[in-house]
Structures are given as C-alpha cells and as structure tokens.
Motif scaffolding. Structure first.
Motif, PDB file in Angstrom:
ATOM      1  N   ILE A   1       5.079 -13.594   1.119  1.00 44.31           N
ATOM      2  CA  ILE A   1       5.866 -12.637   1.901  1.00 44.31           C
ATOM      3  C   ILE A   1       5.027 -11.424   2.280  1.00 44.31           C
ATOM      4  CG2 ILE A   1       7.862 -11.087   1.836  1.00 44.31           C
ATOM      5  CD1 ILE A   1       9.148 -13.113  -0.123  1.00 44.31           C
ATOM      6  N   SER A   2       4.296 -10.891   1.306  1.00 42.58           N
ATOM      7  CA  SER A   2       3.479  -9.705   1.560  1.00 42.58           C
ATOM      8  C   SER A   2       2.385  -9.994   2.586  1.00 42.58           C
ATOM      9  CB  SER A   2       2.852  -9.231   0.243  1.00 42.58           C
ATOM     10  OG  SER A   2       2.025  -8.107   0.462  1.00 42.58           O
ATOM     11  N   ARG A   3       1.742 -11.158   2.474  1.00 46.51           N
ATOM     12  CA  ARG A   3       0.688 -11.518   3.426  1.00 46.51           C
ATOM     13  C   ARG A   3       1.242 -11.622   4.833  1.00 46.51           C
ATOM     14  NH1 ARG A   3      -1.793 -17.291   2.566  1.00 46.51           N
ATOM     15  NH2 ARG A   3       0.332 -17.789   3.268  1.00 46.51           N
ATOM     16  N   PHE A   4       2.392 -12.290   4.982  1.00 44.94           N
ATOM     17  CA  PHE A   4       2.989 -12.426   6.316  1.00 44.94           C
ATOM     18  C   PHE A   4       3.372 -11.062   6.874  1.00 44.94           C
ATOM     19  CE2 PHE A   4       6.747 -12.651   9.005  1.00 44.94           C
ATOM     20  CZ  PHE A   4       6.325 -13.533   9.988  1.00 44.94           C
ATOM     21  N   ARG A   5       4.005 -10.247   6.061  1.00 46.85           N
ATOM     22  CA  ARG A   5       4.489  -8.956   6.546  1.00 46.85           C
ATOM     23  C   ARG A   5       3.344  -8.075   7.042  1.00 46.85           C
ATOM     24  NH1 ARG A   5       8.723  -4.952   3.364  1.00 46.85           N
ATOM     25  NH2 ARG A   5       9.054  -3.502   5.104  1.00 46.85           N
ATOM     26  N   GLU A   6       2.250  -8.029   6.282  1.00 39.76           N
ATOM     27  CA  GLU A   6       1.141  -7.154   6.656  1.00 39.76           C
ATOM     28  C   GLU A   6       0.310  -7.733   7.794  1.00 39.76           C
ATOM     29  OE1 GLU A   6       0.869  -4.132   5.605  1.00 39.76           O
ATOM     30  OE2 GLU A   6       2.644  -4.462   4.365  1.00 39.76           O
ATOM     31  N   SER A   7       0.070  -9.050   7.770  1.00 36.75           N
ATOM     32  CA  SER A   7      -0.812  -9.649   8.773  1.00 36.75           C
ATOM     33  C   SER A   7      -0.159  -9.746  10.148  1.00 36.75           C
ATOM     34  CB  SER A   7      -1.264 -11.040   8.314  1.00 36.75           C
ATOM     35  OG  SER A   7      -0.172 -11.930   8.218  1.00 36.75           O
ATOM     36  N   THR A   8       1.163  -9.780  10.177  1.00 39.00           N
ATOM     37  CA  THR A   8       1.858  -9.923  11.467  1.00 39.00           C
ATOM     38  C   THR A   8       2.437  -8.615  11.983  1.00 39.00           C
ATOM     39  OG1 THR A   8       3.975 -10.477  10.386  1.00 39.00           O
ATOM     40  CG2 THR A   8       2.475 -12.306  10.892  1.00 39.00           C
ATOM     41  N   ARG A   9       2.243  -7.535  11.248  1.00 40.52           N
ATOM     42  CA  ARG A   9       2.890  -6.274  11.627  1.00 40.52           C
ATOM     43  C   ARG A   9       2.575  -5.838  13.053  1.00 40.52           C
ATOM     44  NH1 ARG A   9       4.901  -2.472   8.172  1.00 40.52           N
ATOM     45  NH2 ARG A   9       3.645  -3.319   6.462  1.00 40.52           N
ATOM     46  N   PRO A  10       1.298  -5.783  13.485  1.00 36.98           N
ATOM     47  CA  PRO A  10       1.033  -5.340  14.862  1.00 36.98           C
ATOM     48  C   PRO A  10       1.685  -6.252  15.903  1.00 36.98           C
ATOM     49  CG  PRO A  10      -0.976  -5.273  13.545  1.00 36.98           C
ATOM     50  CD  PRO A  10       0.037  -6.003  12.731  1.00 36.98           C
ATOM     51  N   ALA A  11       1.607  -7.568  15.684  1.00 41.81           N
ATOM     52  CA  ALA A  11       2.196  -8.505  16.644  1.00 41.81           C
ATOM     53  C   ALA A  11       3.715  -8.384  16.672  1.00 41.81           C
ATOM     54  CB  ALA A  11       1.786  -9.939  16.294  1.00 41.81           C
ATOM     55  N   ARG A  12       4.335  -8.201  15.509  1.00 49.11           N
ATOM     56  CA  ARG A  12       5.786  -8.068  15.461  1.00 49.11           C
ATOM     57  C   ARG A  12       6.244  -6.799  16.168  1.00 49.11           C
ATOM     58  NH1 ARG A  12       7.762  -7.137  10.823  1.00 49.11           N
ATOM     59  NH2 ARG A  12       5.899  -7.102   9.490  1.00 49.11           N
ATOM     60  N   MET A  13       5.474  -5.726  16.019  1.00 47.17           N
ATOM     61  CA  MET A  13       5.817  -4.479  16.703  1.00 47.17           C
ATOM     62  C   MET A  13       5.736  -4.649  18.220  1.00 47.17           C
ATOM     63  SD  MET A  13       3.917  -1.663  14.240  1.00 47.17           S
ATOM     64  CE  MET A  13       4.323  -0.320  15.368  1.00 47.17           C
ATOM     65  N   GLN A  14       4.714  -5.366  18.682  1.00 44.15           N
ATOM     66  CA  GLN A  14       4.574  -5.586  20.121  1.00 44.15           C
ATOM     67  C   GLN A  14       5.710  -6.451  20.660  1.00 44.15           C
ATOM     68  OE1 GLN A  14       0.757  -7.059  21.377  1.00 44.15           O
ATOM     69  NE2 GLN A  14       1.458  -7.570  23.426  1.00 44.15           N
ATOM     70  N   ILE A  15       6.029  -7.531  19.948  1.00 42.62           N
ATOM     71  CA  ILE A  15       7.114  -8.412  20.376  1.00 42.62           C
ATOM     72  C   ILE A  15       8.441  -7.663  20.377  1.00 42.62           C
ATOM     73  CG2 ILE A  15       8.441 -10.456  19.743  1.00 42.62           C
ATOM     74  CD1 ILE A  15       5.816 -11.634  18.627  1.00 42.62           C
ATOM     75  N   ALA A  16       8.659  -6.839  19.348  1.00 40.41           N
ATOM     76  CA  ALA A  16       9.902  -6.066  19.274  1.00 40.41           C
ATOM     77  C   ALA A  16      10.020  -5.116  20.458  1.00 40.41           C
ATOM     78  CB  ALA A  16       9.958  -5.296  17.957  1.00 40.41           C
ATOM     79  N   GLY A  17       8.909  -4.486  20.841  1.00 39.55           N
ATOM     80  CA  GLY A  17       8.935  -3.585  21.986  1.00 39.55           C
ATOM     81  C   GLY A  17       9.264  -4.306  23.281  1.00 39.55           C
ATOM     82  N   GLU A  18       8.690  -5.490  23.461  1.00 37.31           N
ATOM     83  CA  GLU A  18       8.970  -6.277  24.657  1.00 37.31           C
ATOM     84  C   GLU A  18      10.442  -6.698  24.699  1.00 37.31           C
ATOM     85  OE1 GLU A  18       6.281  -9.544  24.611  1.00 37.31           O
ATOM     86  OE2 GLU A  18       4.488  -8.288  24.643  1.00 37.31           O
ATOM     87  N   ALA A  19      10.960  -7.136  23.534  1.00 39.68           N
ATOM     88  CA  ALA A  19      12.361  -7.577  23.471  1.00 39.68           C
ATOM     89  C   ALA A  19      13.313  -6.413  23.719  1.00 39.68           C
ATOM     90  CB  ALA A  19      12.644  -8.221  22.117  1.00 39.68           C
ATOM     91  N   GLN A  20      12.978  -5.240  23.184  1.00 35.23           N
ATOM     92  CA  GLN A  20      13.849  -4.090  23.386  1.00 35.23           C
ATOM     93  C   GLN A  20      13.890  -3.696  24.862  1.00 35.23           C
ATOM     94  OE1 GLN A  20      13.096  -0.823  20.764  1.00 35.23           O
ATOM     95  NE2 GLN A  20      14.775   0.404  21.553  1.00 35.23           N
ATOM     96  N   HIS A  21      12.746  -3.772  25.529  1.00 33.44           N
ATOM     97  CA  HIS A  21      12.709  -3.456  26.957  1.00 33.44           C
ATOM     98  C   HIS A  21      13.508  -4.475  27.759  1.00 33.44           C
ATOM     99  CE1 HIS A  21      11.121  -1.986  30.774  1.00 33.44           C
ATOM    100  NE2 HIS A  21      10.828  -3.245  31.096  1.00 33.44           N
ATOM    101  N   ARG A  22      13.465  -5.733  27.348  1.00 36.33           N
ATOM    102  CA  ARG A  22      14.123  -6.802  28.093  1.00 36.33           C
ATOM    103  C   ARG A  22      15.631  -6.837  27.848  1.00 36.33           C
ATOM    104  NH1 ARG A  22      12.408 -12.000  30.155  1.00 36.33           N
ATOM    105  NH2 ARG A  22      14.112 -13.539  30.083  1.00 36.33           N
ATOM    106  N   TYR A  23      16.040  -6.605  26.581  1.00 37.23           N
ATOM    107  CA  TYR A  23      17.444  -6.810  26.213  1.00 37.23           C
ATOM    108  C   TYR A  23      18.189  -5.535  25.814  1.00 37.23           C
ATOM    109  CZ  TYR A  23      16.075 -11.707  26.188  1.00 37.23           C
ATOM    110  OH  TYR A  23      15.603 -12.948  26.540  1.00 37.23           O
ATOM    111  N   GLY A  24      17.496  -4.403  25.753  1.00 36.57           N
ATOM    112  CA  GLY A  24      18.178  -3.156  25.435  1.00 36.57           C
ATOM    113  C   GLY A  24      18.648  -3.057  24.003  1.00 36.57           C
ATOM    114  N   ARG A  25      18.033  -3.809  23.111  1.00 33.87           N
ATOM    115  CA  ARG A  25      18.406  -3.802  21.693  1.00 33.87           C
ATOM    116  C   ARG A  25      17.140  -3.730  20.842  1.00 33.87           C
ATOM    117  NH1 ARG A  25      21.742  -7.086  24.669  1.00 33.87           N
ATOM    118  NH2 ARG A  25      23.937  -7.274  24.043  1.00 33.87           N
ATOM    119  N   SER A  26      17.251  -3.077  19.690  1.00 28.93           N
ATOM    120  CA  SER A  26      16.127  -3.052  18.766  1.00 28.93           C
ATOM    121  C   SER A  26      16.011  -4.411  18.074  1.00 28.93           C
ATOM    122  CB  SER A  26      16.296  -1.939  17.731  1.00 28.93           C
ATOM    123  OG  SER A  26      17.455  -2.176  16.953  1.00 28.93           O
TER     124      SER A  26
END
Length: 201
Positions: free
Chosen positions: A91-116
């Motif tokens: 869990i810790s490895r996934f959370r830390e290693s994917t953090r930048p990518a998850r933040m980018q995907i979340a930003g794209e989704a929020q722009h597209r769908y208006g939700r966090s």
C-alpha cells in the motif's frame, strides 16, 4: 450516482439535482482509458456523487514465499497468507510511487467533470482510503430530531451533532439499502422519460 466494477449505474445519471454539473455517465470509461493498466487488478470501482469521484482499485499482491525443502509437520506447512507488514508495504509503495500521476489524473477529471477525485485501494478484501472529501451539509432540524442527535452525543456514540448526523445516515443506509436501490432505479426511469419527452418543458 455510483458505478460498480461491472459498469452498472446506481443513482441518477442526470435530472434537476445535477443540472449544473457535467454529465458523469462516461466517468468509468474515461478512467478505464486514463489509468495505467498495471496499477490495479481488473477495473477499479468508481463511486460518484455531486461533489466527488471516488476511485478504488485492487492492488496486486506478491506471492507468499515458500520455504525450500519438505516440511515435517503441519505447523511448518506453508500458507498462502501474506504477512500484514507485506500488505502495508504494498500500500505504501503504491501510494508514494503513484502520487504525482494520481494528482495529475485528478486534476484532469476535476476539469472535465466538475468534481474532486478521491483515491483508495483494496488489499486482500480490506478497503483503505487515501483521501476523502468531507462535504458540509446544511440542514434545519426540529427539537425531536435534535434530541436524537443529542442523545447520541451524550451517550458517547458521537462527538458532536454533525458526527451523530453522519452516524444516523450510515445506519439508515445500511438497513435501507434495498429500498434505496429501488428508489434510485425509479428516479433513473423518471430521468429517462424526461429526456425522451418534448424539449423546453
């Protein structure tokens, strides 16, 4: 509205409650194309409401190591159970290693769908949330309803009226899931009929 891993829709795809928000009907499809295939085992569970998109994926686990050579007793027989520390490390490895990518995907989704976007994982049947939005809900309660909340606070079940209200909502949802599912289905049919009717009504 909520989607499970099989793509079924739970809740309202549209209607007056979501008229001011982008249609989230294709959220699972968008994430299916946007998420790296190696992150999760199978398709993630996608849950959606007016405020938030929750993405929960099952993490792949390493195979348990088996001791070399034959064993002399049942107590030494290898099992398929992974140590708790190994799961926590995954869990810790996934959370830390994917953090930048998850933040980018979340930003794209929020722009597209208006939700966090909130993220979570399941490991060996256990759900762990990384982030989750706590949305304040304003409501007016008469004295009988306030007394219910105050009883929960006074008894130590909840720390505050807001905690007590959240507790009662969870309890109601747990015991009324079948009824709520029927209600969501009926509301979805109303939305479908409205969309098929004359425009401008």
């Amino acid at each position: 509205m909520r989607h499970d891993h099989r793509g079924r829709n739970f809740g309202r795809p549209g209607g007056w409650q979501q008229a001011d928000l982008p249609d989230p009907a294709d959220v699972p499809d968008w994430f299916a194309g946007r998420l790296p295939s190696e992150w999760f085992v199978g398709a993630p569970v996608i849950e959606i409401d007016r405020d938030e998109i929750v993405v929960i994926g099952e993490l792949p686990l390493p195979k348990p190591e088996r001791p070399a050579g034959p064993t002399d007793s049942d107590e030494e027989a290898p099992t398929d159970e992974l140590p708790r520390a190994t799961k926590e490390g995954v869990i810790s490895r996934f959370r830390e290693s994917t953090r930048p990518a998850r933040m980018q995907i979340a930003g794209e989704a929020q722009h597209r769908y208006g939700r966090s976007v909130a993220w979570g994982v399941t490991v060996d049947g256990e759900r762990i949330m990384f982030t989750h939005q706590a949305v304040p809900v304003m409501t007016r309660l008469r004295q009988p309803e306030r007394k219910v909340l105050d009883t929960l606070v006074d008894s130590g079940v909840a720390r505050s009226r807001s905690d007590a209200l959240a507790w009662t909502v969870k309890l109601a949802g747990k015991h009324a899931e079948a009824w709520l599912e029927e209600l969501r289905t009926a509301m979805s049919k109303v939305d479908d009929l409205r969309s098929e009717g004359p425009k401008g009504l």
